[in-house]
Design a protein around this motif. Sequence first.
Motif, PDB file in Angstrom:
ATOM      1  N   TRP A 298     -18.161   1.126  -1.370  1.00  0.00           N
ATOM      2  CA  TRP A 298     -17.042   1.315  -0.436  1.00  0.00           C
ATOM      3  C   TRP A 298     -17.335   2.436   0.556  1.00  0.00           C
ATOM      4  N   GLU A 299     -18.590   2.882   0.604  1.00  0.00           N
ATOM      5  CA  GLU A 299     -18.982   3.942   1.552  1.00  0.00           C
ATOM      6  C   GLU A 299     -18.622   3.523   2.972  1.00  0.00           C
ATOM      7  N   GLY A 300     -18.056   4.448   3.734  1.00  0.00           N
ATOM      8  CA  GLY A 300     -17.737   4.188   5.138  1.00  0.00           C
ATOM      9  C   GLY A 300     -16.423   3.463   5.348  1.00  0.00           C
ATOM     10  N   LYS A 301     -15.745   3.069   4.266  1.00  0.00           N
ATOM     11  CA  LYS A 301     -14.469   2.348   4.391  1.00  0.00           C
ATOM     12  C   LYS A 301     -13.291   3.312   4.216  1.00  0.00           C
ATOM     13  N   THR A 302     -12.208   3.004   4.902  1.00  0.00           N
ATOM     14  CA  THR A 302     -10.944   3.689   4.654  1.00  0.00           C
ATOM     15  C   THR A 302     -10.030   2.699   3.933  1.00  0.00           C
ATOM     16  N   VAL A 303      -9.477   3.129   2.817  1.00  0.00           N
ATOM     17  CA  VAL A 303      -8.565   2.284   2.041  1.00  0.00           C
ATOM     18  C   VAL A 303      -7.179   2.917   2.101  1.00  0.00           C
ATOM     19  N   ILE A 304      -6.205   2.147   2.584  1.00  0.00           N
ATOM     20  CA  ILE A 304      -4.812   2.613   2.629  1.00  0.00           C
ATOM     21  C   ILE A 304      -4.089   2.000   1.435  1.00  0.00           C
ATOM     22  N   ASP A 305      -3.602   2.843   0.560  1.00  0.00           N
ATOM     23  CA  ASP A 305      -2.904   2.385  -0.634  1.00  0.00           C
ATOM     24  C   ASP A 305      -1.416   2.244  -0.325  1.00  0.00           C
ATOM     25  N   ALA A 306      -0.991   0.980  -0.138  1.00  0.00           N
ATOM     26  CA  ALA A 306       0.425   0.706   0.144  1.00  0.00           C
ATOM     27  C   ALA A 306       1.135   0.179  -1.107  1.00  0.00           C
ATOM     28  N   MET A 307       0.496   0.392  -2.275  1.00  0.00           N
ATOM     29  CA  MET A 307       1.044  -0.131  -3.528  1.00  0.00           C
ATOM     30  C   MET A 307       1.966   0.905  -4.190  1.00  0.00           C
ATOM     31  N   ASN A 308       2.812   0.429  -5.068  1.00  0.00           N
ATOM     32  CA  ASN A 308       3.611   1.301  -5.927  1.00  0.00           C
ATOM     33  C   ASN A 308       3.408   0.888  -7.375  1.00  0.00           C
ATOM     34  N   ALA A 309       3.167   1.865  -8.235  1.00  0.00           N
ATOM     35  CA  ALA A 309       3.044   1.605  -9.668  1.00  0.00           C
ATOM     36  C   ALA A 309       4.368   2.004 -10.310  1.00  0.00           C
ATOM     37  N   PHE A 310       5.160   1.003 -10.712  1.00  0.00           N
ATOM     38  CA  PHE A 310       6.468   1.317 -11.304  1.00  0.00           C
ATOM     39  C   PHE A 310       6.879   0.228 -12.277  1.00  0.00           C
ATOM     40  N   PRO A 311       7.293   0.596 -13.515  1.00  0.00           N
ATOM     41  CA  PRO A 311       7.159   1.943 -14.077  1.00  0.00           C
ATOM     42  C   PRO A 311       5.679   2.303 -14.188  1.00  0.00           C
ATOM     43  N   VAL A 312       5.395   3.603 -14.221  1.00  0.00           N
ATOM     44  CA  VAL A 312       4.005   4.054 -14.170  1.00  0.00           C
ATOM     45  C   VAL A 312       3.269   3.653 -15.455  1.00  0.00           C
ATOM     46  N   PRO A 313       2.140   2.924 -15.324  1.00  0.00           N
ATOM     47  CA  PRO A 313       1.381   2.537 -16.517  1.00  0.00           C
ATOM     48  C   PRO A 313       0.795   3.764 -17.226  1.00  0.00           C
ATOM     49  N   GLU A 314       0.710   3.685 -18.554  1.00  0.00           N
ATOM     50  CA  GLU A 314       0.171   4.817 -19.330  1.00  0.00           C
ATOM     51  C   GLU A 314      -1.270   5.119 -18.974  1.00  0.00           C
ATOM     52  N   GLU A 315      -2.014   4.082 -18.533  1.00  0.00           N
ATOM     53  CA  GLU A 315      -3.441   4.287 -18.226  1.00  0.00           C
ATOM     54  C   GLU A 315      -3.657   5.338 -17.130  1.00  0.00           C
ATOM     55  N   LEU A 316      -2.630   5.653 -16.347  1.00  0.00           N
ATOM     56  CA  LEU A 316      -2.791   6.652 -15.293  1.00  0.00           C
ATOM     57  C   LEU A 316      -2.977   8.050 -15.870  1.00  0.00           C
TER      58      LEU A 316
END
Length: 199
Positions: free
Chosen positions: A81-99
Amino acid sequence: MSYAIVGFGKIGQALAHAFARKNIEVAVASRRPPEALAPQARAIGPTVVARSLRDALEADTIILAVPFGEHHDVAKALPSWEGKTVIDAMNAFPVPEELDGLASSAFVAKAFTGAKLVKGFNHLVAATLAADPAVEGGHRVVFLSSDDEDAITPVAALANQLGFAPVKLGKLNEGGALVHARGRTWGRLIFQDLYKKEQ
């Protein structure tokens, strides 16, 4: 600069409307084949082009609008993913424990190794995001945060181009925490529909 939206549900389509309104070309992709997306893409506008995931990921800037659990699959689609910009428009809800206490975007950033990751366009509901952001003598606000200060500048420029008023919140675990959910609680700025008056 080339743009792609990965995920063509309500948020992906809302963002596609924002690009179409300003005649900015954007590729759209999802798990479905491009021919399945094409009629909907064309209905939004001529600058919205359905592509395969592989072709869409050739863009410089990729907006993630998939359900949170699917971001790993997108990350695996490119070897680097070098050179890429990733815009995170996601929402994690309810927040998974893996975070494990991380802000969801910091967790996502680990999957997109080498990319510049910016949290943005996630705090508005789809219908609001799809609507014309020029309102009440000003512009609808979008909040941006990133652990890479340089990454925010081009994303803020894109937000401006799309007619929004970008507001920088700083790092993901600082001001950015206001647009992340914690456990079963939404961040304080999520769903806040704010305007910035013309100066």
